[in-house]
Design a protein around this motif. Sequence first.
Motif, mmCIF file in Angstrom:
data_model
loop_
_atom_site.group_PDB
_atom_site.id
_atom_site.type_symbol
_atom_site.label_atom_id
_atom_site.label_comp_id
_atom_site.label_asym_id
_atom_site.label_seq_id
_atom_site.Cartn_x
_atom_site.Cartn_y
_atom_site.Cartn_z
ATOM 1 N N PHE A 78 0.849 -1.182 0.000
ATOM 2 C CA PHE A 78 0.000 0.000 0.000
ATOM 3 C C PHE A 78 0.888 1.236 0.000
ATOM 4 N N LEU A 79 0.333 2.314 -0.552
ATOM 5 C CA LEU A 79 1.020 3.597 -0.608
ATOM 6 C C LEU A 79 0.373 4.512 0.424
ATOM 7 N N HIS A 80 1.200 5.097 1.294
ATOM 8 C CA HIS A 80 0.677 5.981 2.339
ATOM 9 C C HIS A 80 1.646 7.134 2.556
ATOM 10 N N LYS A 81 1.161 8.344 2.327
ATOM 11 C CA LYS A 81 1.948 9.562 2.527
ATOM 12 C C LYS A 81 3.301 9.500 1.812
ATOM 13 N N GLY A 82 3.270 9.020 0.572
ATOM 14 C CA GLY A 82 4.464 9.000 -0.251
ATOM 15 C C GLY A 82 5.413 7.839 0.006
ATOM 16 N N VAL A 83 5.025 6.922 0.881
ATOM 17 C CA VAL A 83 5.870 5.760 1.171
ATOM 18 C C VAL A 83 5.139 4.514 0.699
ATOM 19 N N LEU A 84 5.823 3.705 -0.084
ATOM 20 C CA LEU A 84 5.262 2.458 -0.581
ATOM 21 C C LEU A 84 5.677 1.339 0.372
ATOM 22 N N TYR A 85 4.707 0.714 0.995
ATOM 23 C CA TYR A 85 4.954 -0.355 1.967
ATOM 24 C C TYR A 85 4.713 -1.712 1.331
ATOM 25 N N PHE A 86 5.561 -2.658 1.695
ATOM 26 C CA PHE A 86 5.403 -4.043 1.266
ATOM 27 C C PHE A 86 5.402 -4.931 2.500
ATOM 28 N N GLY A 87 4.527 -5.903 2.515
ATOM 29 C CA GLY A 87 4.544 -6.962 3.523
ATOM 30 C C GLY A 87 4.677 -8.271 2.778
ATOM 31 N N LEU A 88 5.786 -8.967 2.971
ATOM 32 C CA LEU A 88 6.078 -10.174 2.195
ATOM 33 C C LEU A 88 6.180 -11.393 3.103
ATOM 34 N N ASN A 89 5.439 -12.416 2.770
ATOM 35 C CA ASN A 89 5.557 -13.681 3.490
ATOM 36 C C ASN A 89 6.578 -14.543 2.750
ATOM 37 N N ILE A 90 7.823 -14.440 3.185
ATOM 38 C CA ILE A 90 8.907 -15.227 2.589
ATOM 39 C C ILE A 90 9.009 -16.519 3.377
ATOM 40 N N HIS A 105 9.237 -17.091 -4.130
ATOM 41 C CA HIS A 105 10.139 -15.936 -4.207
ATOM 42 C C HIS A 105 10.033 -15.266 -5.577
ATOM 43 N N LYS A 106 9.960 -16.081 -6.621
ATOM 44 C CA LYS A 106 9.814 -15.541 -7.974
ATOM 45 C C LYS A 106 8.489 -14.779 -8.107
ATOM 46 N N GLU A 107 7.403 -15.344 -7.570
ATOM 47 C CA GLU A 107 6.107 -14.672 -7.626
ATOM 48 C C GLU A 107 6.148 -13.348 -6.864
ATOM 49 N N HIS A 108 6.813 -13.329 -5.713
ATOM 50 C CA HIS A 108 6.935 -12.081 -4.957
ATOM 51 C C HIS A 108 7.690 -11.023 -5.773
ATOM 52 N N LEU A 109 8.766 -11.416 -6.407
ATOM 53 C CA LEU A 109 9.516 -10.459 -7.221
ATOM 54 C C LEU A 109 8.665 -9.901 -8.360
ATOM 55 N N GLU A 110 7.868 -10.750 -8.982
ATOM 56 C CA GLU A 110 6.987 -10.291 -10.056
ATOM 57 C C GLU A 110 5.971 -9.275 -9.534
ATOM 58 N N TYR A 111 5.386 -9.552 -8.362
ATOM 59 C CA TYR A 111 4.427 -8.613 -7.782
ATOM 60 C C TYR A 111 5.098 -7.315 -7.378
ATOM 61 N N ILE A 112 6.292 -7.375 -6.824
ATOM 62 C CA ILE A 112 7.013 -6.158 -6.442
ATOM 63 C C ILE A 112 7.259 -5.297 -7.668
ATOM 64 N N ARG A 113 7.735 -5.916 -8.746
ATOM 65 C CA ARG A 113 7.972 -5.165 -9.976
ATOM 66 C C ARG A 113 6.682 -4.531 -10.494
ATOM 67 N N TRP A 114 5.598 -5.299 -10.446
ATOM 68 C CA TRP A 114 4.305 -4.795 -10.911
ATOM 69 C C TRP A 114 3.855 -3.609 -10.061
ATOM 70 N N VAL A 115 3.949 -3.713 -8.737
ATOM 71 C CA VAL A 115 3.528 -2.629 -7.846
ATOM 72 C C VAL A 115 4.386 -1.388 -8.074
ATOM 73 N N LEU A 116 5.683 -1.562 -8.216
ATOM 74 C CA LEU A 116 6.558 -0.417 -8.475
ATOM 75 C C LEU A 116 6.181 0.257 -9.793
ATOM 76 N N TYR A 117 5.950 -0.540 -10.828
ATOM 77 C CA TYR A 117 5.560 0.003 -12.128
ATOM 78 C C TYR A 117 4.238 0.764 -12.023
ATOM 79 N N GLU A 118 3.269 0.178 -11.323
ATOM 80 C CA GLU A 118 1.943 0.789 -11.192
ATOM 81 C C GLU A 118 1.992 2.112 -10.417
ATOM 82 N N ASN A 119 2.961 2.278 -9.565
ATOM 83 C CA ASN A 119 3.037 3.470 -8.724
ATOM 84 C C ASN A 119 4.040 4.510 -9.217
#
Length: 125
Positions: A78-90, A105-119
Motif C-alpha cells: 500500500f502507498l501511504h503519505k508517499g511511502v510504498l509499503y510491502f509486507g512479504l511472506n517469505i 520468491h519468484k512470484e513475490h519479485l513479479e508482484y514487487i515489480r508490478w507494484v513499483l511500475y503501477e506506482n
Amino acid sequence: DDCQEYAYREASAILKKSPIPTFVLPGDNDINDCDDHEHGEYMWKKYFHKPDEQWEEGPPKHKLDVTRWGVLDESFSFLHKGVLYFGLNIVGGRPYSDREKRKRHKEHLEYIRWVLYENMDEDDF
C-alpha cells in the motif's frame, strides 16, 4: 506456546487495540514450528489474516488502500503519505520444498515489480 489457540487469540486481541494500523505476517513460530502445520496455518488465518478488513468493524478506522497479491494474499502493499509499503511472506523451513520456496520468491519479485511500475506516476510517490 505449542501453537495453542489461546496464544493466537491473545496476541490478536492485543494488536486489535493498536491506535495505528498493524499488519502481521506469518512467521515460523506461527505455522512452521507447529507439530501440525495445517493447524498452525488455520490458527494464523483465523486470527491474523487480512487485519485491514477488520478495521472497519470499529474505531479506530484506517483508510489504507491495501493491495493483496492473489494466491499470496498474506503478502500485500500500500502507498501511504508517499511511502510504498510491502509486507512479504517469505517462506522457509519445513514443510516447504526448495522448489516451492523458489516459486514463491519468484512470484513475490513479479508482484514487487508490478507494484513499483503501477506506482511510478503517482504524485505522492
